[in-house]
Design a protein around this motif. Structure first.
Motif, PDB file in Angstrom:
ATOM      1  N   UNK A  49      90.791  41.136  21.549  1.00 35.79           N
ATOM      2  CA  UNK A  49      90.071  41.391  20.119  1.00 35.79           C
ATOM      3  C   UNK A  49      89.075  42.858  20.260  1.00 35.79           C
ATOM      4  N   UNK A  50      89.155  43.530  19.523  1.00 31.84           N
ATOM      5  CA  UNK A  50      88.956  44.633  19.225  1.00 31.84           C
ATOM      6  C   UNK A  50      87.921  44.491  17.965  1.00 31.84           C
ATOM      7  N   UNK A  51      87.355  43.477  17.683  1.00 33.04           N
ATOM      8  CA  UNK A  51      86.341  44.006  16.488  1.00 33.04           C
ATOM      9  C   UNK A  51      85.040  42.941  16.739  1.00 33.04           C
ATOM     10  N   UNK A  52      84.414  43.132  16.476  1.00 29.72           N
ATOM     11  CA  UNK A  52      82.628  42.531  16.784  1.00 29.72           C
ATOM     12  C   UNK A  52      82.145  42.737  16.015  1.00 29.72           C
ATOM     13  N   UNK A  53      81.675  41.681  15.054  1.00 28.51           N
ATOM     14  CA  UNK A  53      80.159  42.025  14.013  1.00 28.51           C
ATOM     15  C   UNK A  53      79.038  41.652  14.465  1.00 28.51           C
ATOM     16  N   UNK A  54      78.350  41.734  13.300  1.00 26.47           N
ATOM     17  CA  UNK A  54      76.848  41.291  13.583  1.00 26.47           C
ATOM     18  C   UNK A  54      76.437  40.006  13.889  1.00 26.47           C
ATOM     19  N   UNK A  55      76.825  38.762  13.579  1.00 32.62           N
ATOM     20  CA  UNK A  55      76.522  37.789  13.590  1.00 32.62           C
ATOM     21  C   UNK A  55      76.946  37.543  14.736  1.00 32.62           C
ATOM     22  N   UNK A  56      78.351  37.492  15.463  1.00 31.13           N
ATOM     23  CA  UNK A  56      77.847  37.938  16.887  1.00 31.13           C
ATOM     24  C   UNK A  56      77.406  38.920  18.013  1.00 31.13           C
ATOM     25  N   UNK A  57      77.043  39.490  17.525  1.00 29.48           N
ATOM     26  CA  UNK A  57      76.659  40.210  18.579  1.00 29.48           C
ATOM     27  C   UNK A  57      74.985  39.902  18.478  1.00 29.48           C
ATOM     28  N   UNK A  58      74.674  39.425  17.480  1.00 27.65           N
ATOM     29  CA  UNK A  58      72.897  38.416  17.187  1.00 27.65           C
ATOM     30  C   UNK A  58      73.173  36.991  18.313  1.00 27.65           C
ATOM     31  N   UNK A  59      74.928  36.558  18.764  1.00 29.18           N
ATOM     32  CA  UNK A  59      74.628  35.826  19.597  1.00 29.18           C
ATOM     33  C   UNK A  59      74.608  35.628  20.783  1.00 29.18           C
ATOM     34  N   UNK A  60      75.222  36.938  20.842  1.00 25.77           N
ATOM     35  CA  UNK A  60      74.880  37.911  22.685  1.00 25.77           C
ATOM     36  C   UNK A  60      73.096  38.003  22.926  1.00 25.77           C
ATOM     37  N   UNK A  61      72.928  37.993  21.963  1.00 28.80           N
ATOM     38  CA  UNK A  61      71.427  39.037  21.605  1.00 28.80           C
ATOM     39  C   UNK A  61      70.699  37.400  22.712  1.00 28.80           C
ATOM     40  N   UNK A  62      71.006  36.414  21.301  1.00 30.14           N
ATOM     41  CA  UNK A  62      70.839  34.933  22.144  1.00 30.14           C
ATOM     42  C   UNK A  62      70.649  34.289  23.651  1.00 30.14           C
ATOM     43  N   UNK A  63      71.516  34.812  24.062  1.00 29.11           N
ATOM     44  CA  UNK A  63      72.165  34.239  25.293  1.00 29.11           C
ATOM     45  C   UNK A  63      71.442  35.216  26.413  1.00 29.11           C
ATOM     46  N   UNK A  64      70.779  36.826  25.440  1.00 30.87           N
ATOM     47  CA  UNK A  64      70.039  37.851  26.949  1.00 30.87           C
ATOM     48  C   UNK A  64      71.102  38.767  27.454  1.00 30.87           C
ATOM     49  N   UNK A  65      71.913  38.833  26.961  1.00 31.93           N
ATOM     50  CA  UNK A  65      72.884  39.919  27.604  1.00 31.93           C
ATOM     51  C   UNK A  65      73.207  40.905  26.461  1.00 31.93           C
ATOM     52  N   UNK A  66      72.734  41.091  25.394  1.00 33.15           N
ATOM     53  CA  UNK A  66      72.963  42.401  24.460  1.00 33.15           C
ATOM     54  C   UNK A  66      72.890  43.574  24.821  1.00 33.15           C
ATOM     55  N   UNK A  67      71.625  43.880  25.735  1.00 34.73           N
ATOM     56  CA  UNK A  67      71.882  45.416  26.359  1.00 34.73           C
ATOM     57  C   UNK A  67      73.231  45.996  27.273  1.00 34.73           C
ATOM     58  N   UNK A  68      73.480  44.884  28.019  1.00 37.71           N
ATOM     59  CA  UNK A  68      74.440  44.649  29.321  1.00 37.71           C
ATOM     60  C   UNK A  68      76.000  44.974  28.911  1.00 37.71           C
ATOM     61  N   UNK A  69      75.475  44.303  26.348  1.00 36.76           N
ATOM     62  CA  UNK A  69      77.086  44.810  26.160  1.00 36.76           C
ATOM     63  C   UNK A  69      77.054  45.562  25.671  1.00 36.76           C
ATOM     64  N   UNK A  70      75.766  46.164  24.839  1.00 40.89           N
ATOM     65  CA  UNK A  70      76.113  46.950  24.138  1.00 40.89           C
ATOM     66  C   UNK A  70      76.933  48.293  25.060  1.00 40.89           C
ATOM     67  N   UNK A  71      76.859  48.420  26.357  1.00 43.46           N
ATOM     68  CA  UNK A  71      77.432  49.921  26.727  1.00 43.46           C
ATOM     69  C   UNK A  71      79.055  49.890  26.026  1.00 43.46           C
ATOM     70  N   UNK A  72      79.679  48.704  25.758  1.00 45.65           N
ATOM     71  CA  UNK A  72      80.596  48.605  25.719  1.00 45.65           C
ATOM     72  C   UNK A  72      81.046  47.957  24.236  1.00 45.65           C
ATOM     73  N   UNK A  73      80.333  49.267  23.563  1.00 49.63           N
ATOM     74  CA  UNK A  73      80.307  48.915  21.646  1.00 49.63           C
ATOM     75  C   UNK A  73      80.572  50.004  21.372  1.00 49.63           C
ATOM     76  N   UNK A  74      81.333  50.305  20.086  1.00 54.83           N
ATOM     77  CA  UNK A  74      80.795  51.192  19.593  1.00 54.83           C
ATOM     78  C   UNK A  74      80.640  50.659  18.135  1.00 54.83           C
ATOM     79  N   UNK A  75      79.752  51.577  18.217  1.00 54.03           N
ATOM     80  CA  UNK A  75      78.744  50.392  16.304  1.00 54.03           C
ATOM     81  C   UNK A  75      79.012  50.885  14.690  1.00 54.03           C
ATOM     82  N   UNK A  76      78.584  50.809  13.972  1.00 50.08           N
ATOM     83  CA  UNK A  76      79.746  51.067  12.752  1.00 50.08           C
ATOM     84  C   UNK A  76      80.386  51.392  12.829  1.00 50.08           C
ATOM     85  N   UNK A  77      81.176  50.584  13.094  1.00 52.18           N
ATOM     86  CA  UNK A  77      82.885  51.213  12.999  1.00 52.18           C
ATOM     87  C   UNK A  77      83.683  50.275  11.888  1.00 52.18           C
TER      88      UNK A  77
END
Length: 554
Positions: A49-77
């Motif tokens: 997969x190559x695309x992550x939406x805002x709902x998905x990123x909110x789920x990752x935020x919910x499990x406390x890992x959003x800071x770790x994951x954000x470094x692997x994203x290009x936002x507003x793509x």
């Protein structure tokens, strides 16, 4: 203690893809013992997969890992559709952040999966076993017994609940005998992933040339993905041969590019499927992610839809395992998620037909019609802001709709996530203030004034926060709220706008951030009673101290 009572975990999840990893992290966060089984000896290390939406990123935020994951994203793509002449006939550029994050993000899936796997190290109640292949399972009224092969050796495991997140060829779904209806597209596509991006340009480009449609995707970490349509009669061996690869890439790279210098990650031909399982819950066994549905890639929603499944299911499992809710709550998973997954499949199929029409006449009609539609600002905004995307909406399940039906009711929909100010003066996203349980969120009222003792017990069993939202300038005034009510500030004034659009000033928000119900203060006890009934809430279990070991829980 009998053999049937001895548990290896409360929940066993089969499949360590993103869905299984997210379910396991959520259960770990709730203190549930969870075992994750993966038949491979490592996580898959190539891009999928190559695309992550805002709902998905909110789920990752919910499990406390959003800071770790954000470094692997290009936002507003953005995603741009280009015809054979090079004209951009549609561009998807959503700039809204109503759920707290960019609506479209490119991402490096292997790197994100590793972050999700490492996240499980936080929980002593979570364990991961690689090289562990499910062979069979049987369920009874108390649990599920699994026969697995672990590093080649047979082993028996037992759990209360089993989740099959084991992909499109799911062993769990097959052994349940659940149908997987839909169709397989006759077209095939060659995926080519390359390190050290030879183009470097941002965004996703969907080139709709009837002679050979192709896709060009910029990914983080300098990875470029190309996807080429494979014509009937072409084999994988033929199209991946060096001479044919040079021919294909020669049309999409600058003239004179030395194909031999390209650093290929993989070349693979795949087929698009559009399928959905007939049932997602059978007794104590649930299906999630690709085990429950698979869809074409054109809207990048396969990954995101699976993550929605995980977010819907995992908290419900936690409440049921703790004895706070009955199996009625788990049944709502089977009610709520399939309709939206089907809507996303239909959208992906439709997008594919627009992207690669099978003849030049259909392509010409698309080019002319899209040019005309782009002249209408409202239509252009509709597509560029992704308003066409079906948002999850639960008409049934753990929702209590208003007595007078409303077309744009917020009940059963995802609640917004603006930034709010805490009493300590910190500005945070709303979910980070709410925590892992329910929230009773009010505007212009103190819920505690209206709550009966039974309603307070219901909220305690739900692990609910009681919050009143105020304008930031009024936060320190307490004349209208009791000490039992937490006050937060409406930093962006979005909560005021939200409540201003809907009848009712108190919203009951579920752990997955969907609105279970909305009410005026005088109606709040009735709403809480209805929600408690729908989830089979057990107030007696909520009053008991939690068990600290599997043996005590059994």
């Amino acid at each position: 203690m009998s053999e049937n009572q001895r548990l290896d975990a409360d929940v066993i999840v089969v499949g360590a893809g993103p869905v299984g990893l997210t379910i396991a992290n959520t259960l770990g966060l709730h203190g549930i013992s969870v075992m994750l089984l993966e038949k491979g000896d490592a996580l898959i290390d190539y891009p999928r997969a190559v695309g992550m939406d805002d709902e998905c990123l909110r789920s990752i935020q919910g499990i406390g890992l959003v800071e770790q994951v954000q470094q692997h994203l290009t936002p507003y793509h953005w995603m741009r559709f280009v015809n054979a002449s090079g004209r951009v006939y549609a561009s998807i550029e959503p700039r809204t952040d109503e759920f707290g994050w960019s609506r479209r993000n490119a991402f490096n899936q292997p790197a994100v999966d590793v972050e999700l796997l490492n996240g499980l190290k936080r929980f002593p109640n979570a364990s991961v076993f690689l090289s562990s292949e499910l062979e069979s399972f049987e369920q009874d009224k108390d649990g599920v017994t699994l026969k697995i092969k672990q590093a080649g050796s047979p082993k028996t495991l037992r759990c209360r609940y089993l989740v099959g997140a084991d992909g499109g060829r799911s062993v769990v779904r097959t052994q349940l005998g659940v149908g997987f209806g839909g169709f397989t597209d006759t077209s095939q596509w060659l995926v080519v992933d390359i390190r050290n991006d030879p183009l470097g340009v941002p965004y996703i480009y969907m080139h709709s040339d009837p002679k050979r449609p192709y896709v060009s995707v910029a990914l983080p970490d300098g990875v470029r993905r190309f996807e080429f349509m494979v014509w009937e009669g072409e084999t994988e061996e033929q199209i991946t041969a060096p001479a044919r690869m040079a021919e294909l890439l020669g049309k999409v790279l600058p003239p004179g590019t030395d194909i031999n210098k390209l650093d290929f990650i993989r070349k693979r031909v795949y087929t698009h499927n559009a399928r959905i399982a007939d049932r997602w819950k059978v007794g104590r066994v649930m299906l999630s992610g690709d085990a429950a549905h698979i869809m074409p890639v054109w809207q990048g929603q396969g990954y995101n839809t699976g993550m929605r499944d995980a977010t819907n299911l995992a908290w419900k499992l936690a409440y049921v395992v703790k004895g706070l809710a009955s199996d009625t709550l788990l049944e709502t998973y089977n009610i709520e998620r399939p309709p939206h997954a089907k809507a996303m499949i239909d959208l992906s199929v439709a997008a594919g037909r627009i992207f690669y029409p099978r003849n030049v006449f259909k392509a010409a009609f698309r080019d002319v019609s899209t040019w005309l539609l782009n002249q209408i600002p409202a239509v252009k905004r509709y597509f560029s802001e992704m308003r066409y995307k079906p948002m999850p909406f639960y008409s049934e399940g753990l929702v209590v709709h208003e007595k007078t039906p409303r077309k744009n009711s917020p009940v059963g929909r995802l609640f917004i996530q603006p930034r709010v100010r805490t009493q300590a003066g910190e500005v945070k996203l709303l979910d980070d203030v709410i925590g892992t349980g329910f929230a009773l969120l009010a505007w212009g009222a103190d819920p505690n004034y209206w709550l009966t003792p039974r309603s307070k017990a219901i909220l305690a069993a739900m692990n609910a926060r009681i919050l009143t939202v105020k304008p930031v300038v009024q936060m320190q005034r307490r004349v209208d709220v009791s000490d039992a009510t937490e006050v937060i500030g409406d930093e962006q004034l979005r909560l005021k706008d939200w409540f201003g659009e809907h009848p009712g000033s108190i919203a009951l928000i579920r752990p997955d951030r969907f609105v279970a119900g909305i009410a005026f203060p005088v109606e709040i006890n009735e709403l809480l009673e209805a929600v408690a009934g729908k989830m089979g809430l057990n107030l007696d279990a909520a009053r008991r101290p939690a068990s600290t070991t599997l043996q005590e829980a059994a």
